[in-house]
Design a protein around this motif. Structure first.
Motif, PDB file in Angstrom:
ATOM      1  N   ALA A  87       9.312  -3.381  -5.259  1.00 60.12           N
ATOM      2  CA  ALA A  87      10.042  -3.940  -4.116  1.00 60.12           C
ATOM      3  C   ALA A  87       9.055  -4.286  -3.007  1.00 60.12           C
ATOM      4  O   ALA A  87       7.968  -3.699  -2.910  1.00 60.12           O
ATOM      5  CB  ALA A  87      11.068  -2.933  -3.616  1.00 60.12           C
ATOM      6  N   ASP A  88       9.424  -5.259  -2.170  1.00 60.38           N
ATOM      7  CA  ASP A  88       8.533  -5.689  -1.090  1.00 60.38           C
ATOM      8  C   ASP A  88       8.171  -4.551  -0.149  1.00 60.38           C
ATOM      9  O   ASP A  88       7.038  -4.438   0.301  1.00 60.38           O
ATOM     10  CB  ASP A  88       9.163  -6.832  -0.303  1.00 60.38           C
ATOM     11  CG  ASP A  88       9.162  -8.131  -1.076  1.00 60.38           C
ATOM     12  OD1 ASP A  88       8.343  -8.248  -2.011  1.00 60.38           O
ATOM     13  OD2 ASP A  88       9.971  -9.013  -0.755  1.00 60.38           O
ATOM     14  N   GLY A  89       9.127  -3.713   0.152  1.00 64.71           N
ATOM     15  CA  GLY A  89       8.869  -2.589   1.047  1.00 64.71           C
ATOM     16  C   GLY A  89       7.860  -1.613   0.470  1.00 64.71           C
ATOM     17  O   GLY A  89       7.019  -1.076   1.182  1.00 64.71           O
ATOM     18  N   ARG A  90       7.931  -1.413  -0.817  1.00 63.34           N
ATOM     19  CA  ARG A  90       6.987  -0.507  -1.468  1.00 63.34           C
ATOM     20  C   ARG A  90       5.594  -1.121  -1.496  1.00 63.34           C
ATOM     21  O   ARG A  90       4.590  -0.422  -1.341  1.00 63.34           O
ATOM     22  CB  ARG A  90       7.452  -0.181  -2.876  1.00 63.34           C
ATOM     23  CG  ARG A  90       6.650   0.937  -3.476  1.00 63.34           C
ATOM     24  CD  ARG A  90       7.301   1.508  -4.667  1.00 63.34           C
ATOM     25  NE  ARG A  90       8.477   2.270  -4.247  1.00 63.34           N
ATOM     26  CZ  ARG A  90       9.232   2.955  -5.070  1.00 63.34           C
ATOM     27  NH1 ARG A  90       8.953   2.961  -6.342  1.00 63.34           N
ATOM     28  NH2 ARG A  90      10.273   3.617  -4.638  1.00 63.34           N
ATOM     29  N   GLY A  91       5.525  -2.441  -1.676  1.00 56.56           N
ATOM     30  CA  GLY A  91       4.235  -3.122  -1.647  1.00 56.56           C
ATOM     31  C   GLY A  91       3.576  -3.020  -0.280  1.00 56.56           C
ATOM     32  O   GLY A  91       2.373  -2.771  -0.168  1.00 56.56           O
ATOM     33  N   ARG A  92       4.373  -3.197   0.775  1.00 57.51           N
ATOM     34  CA  ARG A  92       3.837  -3.046   2.136  1.00 57.51           C
ATOM     35  C   ARG A  92       3.386  -1.614   2.393  1.00 57.51           C
ATOM     36  O   ARG A  92       2.369  -1.381   3.038  1.00 57.51           O
ATOM     37  CB  ARG A  92       4.871  -3.470   3.162  1.00 57.51           C
ATOM     38  CG  ARG A  92       4.757  -4.925   3.514  1.00 57.51           C
ATOM     39  CD  ARG A  92       5.692  -5.315   4.641  1.00 57.51           C
ATOM     40  NE  ARG A  92       6.723  -6.155   4.046  1.00 57.51           N
ATOM     41  CZ  ARG A  92       7.999  -5.846   3.935  1.00 57.51           C
ATOM     42  NH1 ARG A  92       8.450  -4.721   4.395  1.00 57.51           N
ATOM     43  NH2 ARG A  92       8.848  -6.664   3.359  1.00 57.51           N
ATOM     44  N   ALA A  93       4.148  -0.652   1.898  1.00 61.87           N
ATOM     45  CA  ALA A  93       3.774   0.756   2.071  1.00 61.87           C
ATOM     46  C   ALA A  93       2.465   1.055   1.341  1.00 61.87           C
ATOM     47  O   ALA A  93       1.620   1.798   1.856  1.00 61.87           O
ATOM     48  CB  ALA A  93       4.890   1.661   1.565  1.00 61.87           C
ATOM     49  N   LEU A  94       2.285   0.468   0.154  1.00 55.64           N
ATOM     50  CA  LEU A  94       1.035   0.667  -0.575  1.00 55.64           C
ATOM     51  C   LEU A  94      -0.152   0.052   0.167  1.00 55.64           C
ATOM     52  O   LEU A  94      -1.243   0.617   0.192  1.00 55.64           O
ATOM     53  CB  LEU A  94       1.129   0.077  -1.982  1.00 55.64           C
ATOM     54  CG  LEU A  94       1.868   0.916  -3.003  1.00 55.64           C
ATOM     55  CD1 LEU A  94       2.130   0.115  -4.278  1.00 55.64           C
ATOM     56  CD2 LEU A  94       1.079   2.177  -3.328  1.00 55.64           C
ATOM     57  N   LYS A  95       0.056  -1.115   0.775  1.00 56.69           N
ATOM     58  CA  LYS A  95      -1.016  -1.731   1.567  1.00 56.69           C
ATOM     59  C   LYS A  95      -1.401  -0.852   2.745  1.00 56.69           C
ATOM     60  O   LYS A  95      -2.587  -0.632   3.006  1.00 56.69           O
ATOM     61  CB  LYS A  95      -0.580  -3.099   2.096  1.00 56.69           C
ATOM     62  CG  LYS A  95      -0.779  -4.218   1.154  1.00 56.69           C
ATOM     63  CD  LYS A  95      -0.449  -5.525   1.852  1.00 56.69           C
ATOM     64  CE  LYS A  95      -0.390  -6.640   0.837  1.00 56.69           C
ATOM     65  NZ  LYS A  95       0.026  -7.903   1.460  1.00 56.69           N
ATOM     66  N   MET A  96      -0.398  -0.361   3.454  1.00 60.37           N
ATOM     67  CA  MET A  96      -0.678   0.497   4.604  1.00 60.37           C
ATOM     68  C   MET A  96      -1.382   1.784   4.169  1.00 60.37           C
ATOM     69  O   MET A  96      -2.319   2.242   4.822  1.00 60.37           O
ATOM     70  CB  MET A  96       0.609   0.810   5.350  1.00 60.37           C
ATOM     71  CG  MET A  96       1.155  -0.385   6.096  1.00 60.37           C
ATOM     72  SD  MET A  96       2.748  -0.154   6.894  1.00 60.37           S
ATOM     73  CE  MET A  96       2.713   1.485   7.505  1.00 60.37           C
ATOM     74  N   ALA A  97      -0.942   2.352   3.054  1.00 55.99           N
ATOM     75  CA  ALA A  97      -1.581   3.563   2.537  1.00 55.99           C
ATOM     76  C   ALA A  97      -3.022   3.277   2.118  1.00 55.99           C
ATOM     77  O   ALA A  97      -3.920   4.085   2.376  1.00 55.99           O
ATOM     78  CB  ALA A  97      -0.791   4.115   1.360  1.00 55.99           C
ATOM     79  N   GLY A  98      -3.252   2.128   1.493  1.00 52.93           N
ATOM     80  CA  GLY A  98      -4.596   1.770   1.065  1.00 52.93           C
ATOM     81  C   GLY A  98      -5.546   1.630   2.228  1.00 52.93           C
ATOM     82  O   GLY A  98      -6.646   2.200   2.225  1.00 52.93           O
ATOM     83  N   TYR A  99      -5.134   0.874   3.249  1.00 52.65           N
ATOM     84  CA  TYR A  99      -5.990   0.719   4.427  1.00 52.65           C
ATOM     85  C   TYR A  99      -6.170   2.049   5.154  1.00 52.65           C
ATOM     86  O   TYR A  99      -7.255   2.358   5.652  1.00 52.65           O
ATOM     87  CB  TYR A  99      -5.421  -0.335   5.374  1.00 52.65           C
ATOM     88  CG  TYR A  99      -5.523  -1.737   4.834  1.00 52.65           C
ATOM     89  CD1 TYR A  99      -6.729  -2.244   4.367  1.00 52.65           C
ATOM     90  CD2 TYR A  99      -4.410  -2.562   4.780  1.00 52.65           C
ATOM     91  CE1 TYR A  99      -6.822  -3.525   3.859  1.00 52.65           C
ATOM     92  CE2 TYR A  99      -4.495  -3.849   4.285  1.00 52.65           C
ATOM     93  CZ  TYR A  99      -5.708  -4.326   3.828  1.00 52.65           C
ATOM     94  OH  TYR A  99      -5.789  -5.593   3.326  1.00 52.65           O
ATOM     95  N   GLY A 100      -5.116   2.844   5.199  1.00 55.46           N
ATOM     96  CA  GLY A 100      -5.221   4.156   5.824  1.00 55.46           C
ATOM     97  C   GLY A 100      -6.199   5.070   5.105  1.00 55.46           C
ATOM     98  O   GLY A 100      -6.984   5.779   5.744  1.00 55.46           O
TER      99      GLY A 100
END
Length: 91
Positions: free
Chosen positions: A34-47
């Motif tokens: 889902a798009d929301g999960r993809g955004r969460a993964l991006k934020m987690a990756g950069y974090g």
């Protein structure tokens, strides 16, 4: 020990960023997230990449920490590239 932790945090960050991309979702997971999960993964990756920078810089100082962080990220990226290439080679 800080080098191992920095490399593992960088690797985890790159895995999150990899799985945030639709192409890798399809190739590695066999489905799209889902798009929301993809955004969460991006934020987690950069974090996680920023956490790796902070961890190494607090141990070695900001000057050596930044250089060491770039090395950790390079090593982690190469390991992930090899693993993804090996995993998707048969597909």
């Amino acid at each position: 020990m800080s080098h191992l932790i920095g490399t593992l945090l960088s690797f985890a960050g790159f895995v999150c960023l990899c799985l945030a991309m639709p192409r890798h979702q399809r190739d590695l997971l066999g489905r799209f997230l889902a798009d929301g999960r993809g955004r969460a993964l991006k934020m987690a990756g950069y974090g996680l990449l920023m956490l790796a920078l902070l961890q190494v810089s607090f141990r070695l100082g900001w000057a050596y920490g930044a250089i060491s962080w770039l090395g950790h990220m390079s090593l982690a990226a190469w390991i992930l590239i090899l693993l993804v290439s090996w995993r998707t080679r048969g597909a």
